[in-house]
Scaffold this motif. Structure first.
Motif, PDB file in Angstrom:
ATOM      1  N   LEU A   1       0.838  -1.201   0.000  1.00 26.04           N
ATOM      2  CA  LEU A   1       0.000   0.000   0.000  1.00 26.04           C
ATOM      3  C   LEU A   1       0.873   1.252   0.000  1.00 26.04           C
ATOM      4  O   LEU A   1       1.848   1.324   0.759  1.00 26.04           O
ATOM      5  CB  LEU A   1      -0.883   0.041   1.251  1.00 26.04           C
ATOM      6  N   THR A   2       0.519   2.214  -0.825  1.00 28.83           N
ATOM      7  CA  THR A   2       1.194   3.508  -0.781  1.00 28.83           C
ATOM      8  C   THR A   2       0.304   4.527  -0.074  1.00 28.83           C
ATOM      9  O   THR A   2      -0.903   4.575  -0.298  1.00 28.83           O
ATOM     10  CB  THR A   2       1.517   4.027  -2.197  1.00 28.83           C
ATOM     11  N   ASP A   3       0.894   5.314   0.795  1.00 31.15           N
ATOM     12  CA  ASP A   3       0.252   6.443   1.475  1.00 31.15           C
ATOM     13  C   ASP A   3      -1.221   6.184   1.825  1.00 31.15           C
ATOM     14  O   ASP A   3      -2.136   6.891   1.353  1.00 31.15           O
ATOM     15  CB  ASP A   3       0.350   7.698   0.597  1.00 31.15           C
ATOM     16  N   PRO A   4      -1.493   5.193   2.657  1.00 32.39           N
ATOM     17  CA  PRO A   4      -2.892   4.869   2.973  1.00 32.39           C
ATOM     18  C   PRO A   4      -3.577   5.966   3.794  1.00 32.39           C
ATOM     19  O   PRO A   4      -3.132   6.307   4.890  1.00 32.39           O
ATOM     20  CB  PRO A   4      -2.781   3.566   3.782  1.00 32.39           C
ATOM     21  N   VAL A   5      -4.636   6.522   3.234  1.00 31.43           N
ATOM     22  CA  VAL A   5      -5.472   7.509   3.925  1.00 31.43           C
ATOM     23  C   VAL A   5      -6.910   7.025   3.810  1.00 31.43           C
ATOM     24  O   VAL A   5      -7.468   6.975   2.720  1.00 31.43           O
ATOM     25  CB  VAL A   5      -5.316   8.916   3.323  1.00 31.43           C
ATOM     26  N   PHE A   6      -7.497   6.666   4.944  1.00 33.90           N
ATOM     27  CA  PHE A   6      -8.855   6.114   4.951  1.00 33.90           C
ATOM     28  C   PHE A   6      -9.856   7.039   5.637  1.00 33.90           C
ATOM     29  O   PHE A   6     -11.062   6.799   5.587  1.00 33.90           O
ATOM     30  CB  PHE A   6      -8.867   4.756   5.662  1.00 33.90           C
ATOM     31  N   SER A   7      -9.387   8.070   6.314  1.00 33.93           N
ATOM     32  CA  SER A   7     -10.276   8.948   7.067  1.00 33.93           C
ATOM     33  C   SER A   7     -11.163   9.767   6.128  1.00 33.93           C
ATOM     34  O   SER A   7     -10.860   9.947   4.945  1.00 33.93           O
ATOM     35  CB  SER A   7      -9.463   9.894   7.953  1.00 33.93           C
ATOM     36  N   LYS A   8     -12.248  10.280   6.695  1.00 29.69           N
ATOM     37  CA  LYS A   8     -13.182  11.091   5.910  1.00 29.69           C
ATOM     38  C   LYS A   8     -12.544  12.396   5.469  1.00 29.69           C
ATOM     39  O   LYS A   8     -12.808  12.894   4.366  1.00 29.69           O
ATOM     40  CB  LYS A   8     -14.431  11.386   6.743  1.00 29.69           C
ATOM     41  N   ARG A   9     -11.671  12.959   6.315  1.00 31.82           N
ATOM     42  CA  ARG A   9     -11.052  14.239   6.006  1.00 31.82           C
ATOM     43  C   ARG A   9      -9.530  14.147   6.086  1.00 31.82           C
ATOM     44  O   ARG A   9      -8.987  13.464   6.961  1.00 31.82           O
ATOM     45  CB  ARG A   9     -11.533  15.332   6.975  1.00 31.82           C
ATOM     46  N   ALA A  10      -8.851  14.845   5.182  1.00 29.19           N
ATOM     47  CA  ALA A  10      -7.395  14.965   5.230  1.00 29.19           C
ATOM     48  C   ALA A  10      -7.067  16.173   6.092  1.00 29.19           C
ATOM     49  O   ALA A  10      -6.820  17.280   5.595  1.00 29.19           O
ATOM     50  CB  ALA A  10      -6.836  15.123   3.825  1.00 29.19           C
ATOM     51  N   SER A  11      -7.079  15.965   7.397  1.00 26.67           N
ATOM     52  CA  SER A  11      -7.057  17.087   8.326  1.00 26.67           C
ATOM     53  C   SER A  11      -6.617  16.606   9.707  1.00 26.67           C
ATOM     54  O   SER A  11      -6.778  15.425  10.036  1.00 26.67           O
ATOM     55  CB  SER A  11      -8.462  17.703   8.396  1.00 26.67           C
ATOM     56  N   PRO A  12      -6.117  17.508  10.550  1.00 22.64           N
ATOM     57  CA  PRO A  12      -5.804  17.125  11.932  1.00 22.64           C
ATOM     58  C   PRO A  12      -7.043  16.732  12.723  1.00 22.64           C
ATOM     59  O   PRO A  12      -6.939  16.025  13.726  1.00 22.64           O
ATOM     60  CB  PRO A  12      -5.163  18.395  12.516  1.00 22.64           C
ATOM     61  N   VAL A  13      -8.217  17.215  12.304  1.00 26.65           N
ATOM     62  CA  VAL A  13      -9.477  16.894  12.979  1.00 26.65           C
ATOM     63  C   VAL A  13     -10.481  16.394  11.943  1.00 26.65           C
ATOM     64  O   VAL A  13     -10.367  16.688  10.760  1.00 26.65           O
ATOM     65  CB  VAL A  13     -10.050  18.123  13.716  1.00 26.65           C
ATOM     66  N   GLN A  14     -11.467  15.625  12.412  1.00 22.78           N
ATOM     67  CA  GLN A  14     -12.443  15.056  11.498  1.00 22.78           C
ATOM     68  C   GLN A  14     -13.746  15.837  11.446  1.00 22.78           C
ATOM     69  O   GLN A  14     -14.708  15.395  10.819  1.00 22.78           O
ATOM     70  CB  GLN A  14     -12.703  13.587  11.861  1.00 22.78           C
ATOM     71  N   TRP A  15     -13.786  17.016  12.082  1.00 24.13           N
ATOM     72  CA  TRP A  15     -14.975  17.869  12.002  1.00 24.13           C
ATOM     73  C   TRP A  15     -14.752  19.056  11.076  1.00 24.13           C
ATOM     74  O   TRP A  15     -15.654  19.864  10.854  1.00 24.13           O
ATOM     75  CB  TRP A  15     -15.399  18.344  13.389  1.00 24.13           C
ATOM     76  N   ALA A  16     -13.540  19.184  10.519  1.00 22.38           N
ATOM     77  CA  ALA A  16     -13.243  20.282   9.599  1.00 22.38           C
ATOM     78  C   ALA A  16     -12.087  19.871   8.700  1.00 22.38           C
ATOM     79  O   ALA A  16     -11.305  18.983   9.044  1.00 22.38           O
ATOM     80  CB  ALA A  16     -12.890  21.549  10.367  1.00 22.38           C
ATOM     81  N   GLY A  17     -11.995  20.544   7.553  1.00 29.90           N
ATOM     82  CA  GLY A  17     -10.921  20.250   6.621  1.00 29.90           C
ATOM     83  C   GLY A  17     -11.426  19.559   5.368  1.00 29.90           C
ATOM     84  O   GLY A  17     -12.618  19.214   5.261  1.00 29.90           O
ATOM     85  N   PRO A  18     -10.547  19.330   4.375  1.00 29.62           N
ATOM     86  CA  PRO A  18     -10.953  18.736   3.098  1.00 29.62           C
ATOM     87  C   PRO A  18     -11.597  17.361   3.276  1.00 29.62           C
ATOM     88  O   PRO A  18     -10.998  16.449   3.850  1.00 29.62           O
ATOM     89  CB  PRO A  18      -9.627  18.625   2.332  1.00 29.62           C
ATOM     90  N   ALA A  19     -12.821  17.228   2.772  1.00 34.48           N
ATOM     91  CA  ALA A  19     -13.569  15.977   2.917  1.00 34.48           C
ATOM     92  C   ALA A  19     -13.505  15.163   1.636  1.00 34.48           C
ATOM     93  O   ALA A  19     -13.351  15.700   0.536  1.00 34.48           O
ATOM     94  CB  ALA A  19     -15.028  16.278   3.271  1.00 34.48           C
ATOM     95  N   ARG A  20     -13.664  13.864   1.759  1.00 36.26           N
ATOM     96  CA  ARG A  20     -13.631  12.949   0.615  1.00 36.26           C
ATOM     97  C   ARG A  20     -14.738  13.250  -0.381  1.00 36.26           C
ATOM     98  O   ARG A  20     -15.864  13.547  -0.001  1.00 36.26           O
ATOM     99  CB  ARG A  20     -13.823  11.503   1.078  1.00 36.26           C
ATOM    100  N   PHE A  21     -14.396  13.108  -1.668  1.00 36.31           N
ATOM    101  CA  PHE A  21     -15.401  13.203  -2.720  1.00 36.31           C
ATOM    102  C   PHE A  21     -16.158  11.891  -2.880  1.00 36.31           C
ATOM    103  O   PHE A  21     -17.240  11.861  -3.477  1.00 36.31           O
ATOM    104  CB  PHE A  21     -14.747  13.506  -4.072  1.00 36.31           C
ATOM    105  N   HIS A  22     -15.577  10.796  -2.457  1.00 37.02           N
ATOM    106  CA  HIS A  22     -16.132   9.471  -2.751  1.00 37.02           C
ATOM    107  C   HIS A  22     -15.873   8.509  -1.601  1.00 37.02           C
ATOM    108  O   HIS A  22     -14.973   8.715  -0.786  1.00 37.02           O
ATOM    109  CB  HIS A  22     -15.502   8.904  -4.039  1.00 37.02           C
ATOM    110  N   GLU A  23     -16.659   7.459  -1.566  1.00 34.63           N
ATOM    111  CA  GLU A  23     -16.430   6.386  -0.592  1.00 34.63           C
ATOM    112  C   GLU A  23     -15.207   5.574  -1.004  1.00 34.63           C
ATOM    113  O   GLU A  23     -14.834   5.517  -2.186  1.00 34.63           O
ATOM    114  CB  GLU A  23     -17.658   5.473  -0.512  1.00 34.63           C
TER     115      GLU A  23
END
Length: 316
Positions: A63-85
């Motif tokens: 796996l390369t650079d696995p990011v599974f969270s809803k947001r690419a951010s220090p917190v999950q209530w703000a920041g860039p959100a996923r376009f897709h599941e």
């Protein structure tokens, strides 16, 4: 950037964001399950989103650079959100031989993903300093290999080489450039892949191509760019030139289609790199998220970014 440019960019991001940086409907995604992955032939590749790519080499998974969270951010209530599941529930992933990390920015190093993968991953490969972060998060030190540029490691019949990139690192206000960033050469039996991570265009691509090319497939950053920060994120024209410098065969653009990290329309990276590849007669693969790609015989893929709001079943 100059102070004036920083103010202009900050204003654009937080106050005057242009329209079209986020899709106006769902992105078509091809769903995966563990059985499909396990039955896939060797030399298969699946793009899961942004720069997260699942690669099957020597009948084991990487796996390369696995990011599974809803947001690419220090917190999950703000920041860039996923376009897709995600194409697959991460818990369904098969055992992972190795996770390859390019640097520690939030859209590439996801604490929740690392913790989830810890139990099913044999080794983590990271640039200098990034591995220390993994250990602080609970990954056993013996499972972490930290490499400087041009250093290599072998595991499960695959060789990985940390190669130079032109970028930066940091997850907060006090750790800027305290850890290294890297691109990666991935050499499995009968296949050779280049993973760019994040980078501006520089002469290091030619050096990497001379030392390790040609490559069957290059996974190249193509997105979140702007002329004001071209030194750390390539413009599409530079992406294509870097691919040529590397002596790549097929180009697969990554770092796009998942998070809103720039000021350009979200589908623009695909449009620009497609036109450039056609003009330059460079084979280009743009698979759906979750679609299998044969590393040794890739296919072009559909223009799925034009099908916003459609499901895979709706596509021609």
């Amino acid at each position: 950037m100059s102070f004036k440019q920083m103010v202009e960019v900050s204003w654009a991001f937080f106050v005057a964001k242009p329209k079209g940086t986020v899709p106006d409907g769902p992105i078509p995604v091809l769903e995966l399950d563990r059985a499909t992955l396990e039955q896939a032939p060797d030399h298969s590749l699946f793009r899961l989103g942004h720069s997260t790519v699942l690669i099957k080499l020597n009948n084991q998974f990487w796996l390369t650079d696995p990011v599974f969270s809803k947001r690419a951010s220090p917190v999950q209530w703000a920041g860039p959100a996923r376009f897709h599941e995600l194409p697959i529930d991460p818990e369904e992933l098969p055992p992972i031989a190795g996770v390859i990390l390019s640097h520690n920015h939030y859209d590439h190093l996801d604490r929740a993903a690392i913790r989830m993968l810890n139990e099913k991953t044999a080794r983590f490969f990271a640039p200098l300093g990034v591995g220390d972060q993994l250990v602080r998060w609970g990954v056993p030190a013996h499972k972490v290999e930290q490499l400087d540029w041009w250093q290599s490691a072998q595991f499960a019949g695959v060789e990985v080489v940390a190669t130079p990139a032109q970028h930066f690192s940091g997850r907060g206000l006090s750790d800027g450039n305290h850890s290294l960033w890297a691109s990666w050469v991935i050499k499995g039996p009968g296949a050779r892949i280049f993973f760019s991570g994040d980078t501006g265009y520089f002469d290091g691509f030619k050096a990497i191509g001379q030392a390790y090319g040609p490559f069957d497939l290059t996974l190249m950053e193509t997105g979140a760019y702007d002329e004001r920060w071209a030194y750390v994120h390539m413009q599409p024209e530079q992406t294509l030139q870097a691919h040529l410098d590397l002596r790549g065969r097929w180009l697969l653009p990554i770092h796009n289609g998942t998070f809103d990290l720039a000021l350009h329309p979200w589908q623009q990276p695909f449009e620009r790199i497609s036109a450039l590849a056609l003009e330059g007669n460079v084979p280009l693969s743009t698979p759906l998220m979750g679609e299998r790609v044969d590393i040794l015989a890739p296919h072009a893929g559909p223009r799925w970014w034009e099908q916003t709001g459609s499901t895979v079943a709706d596509m021609p």
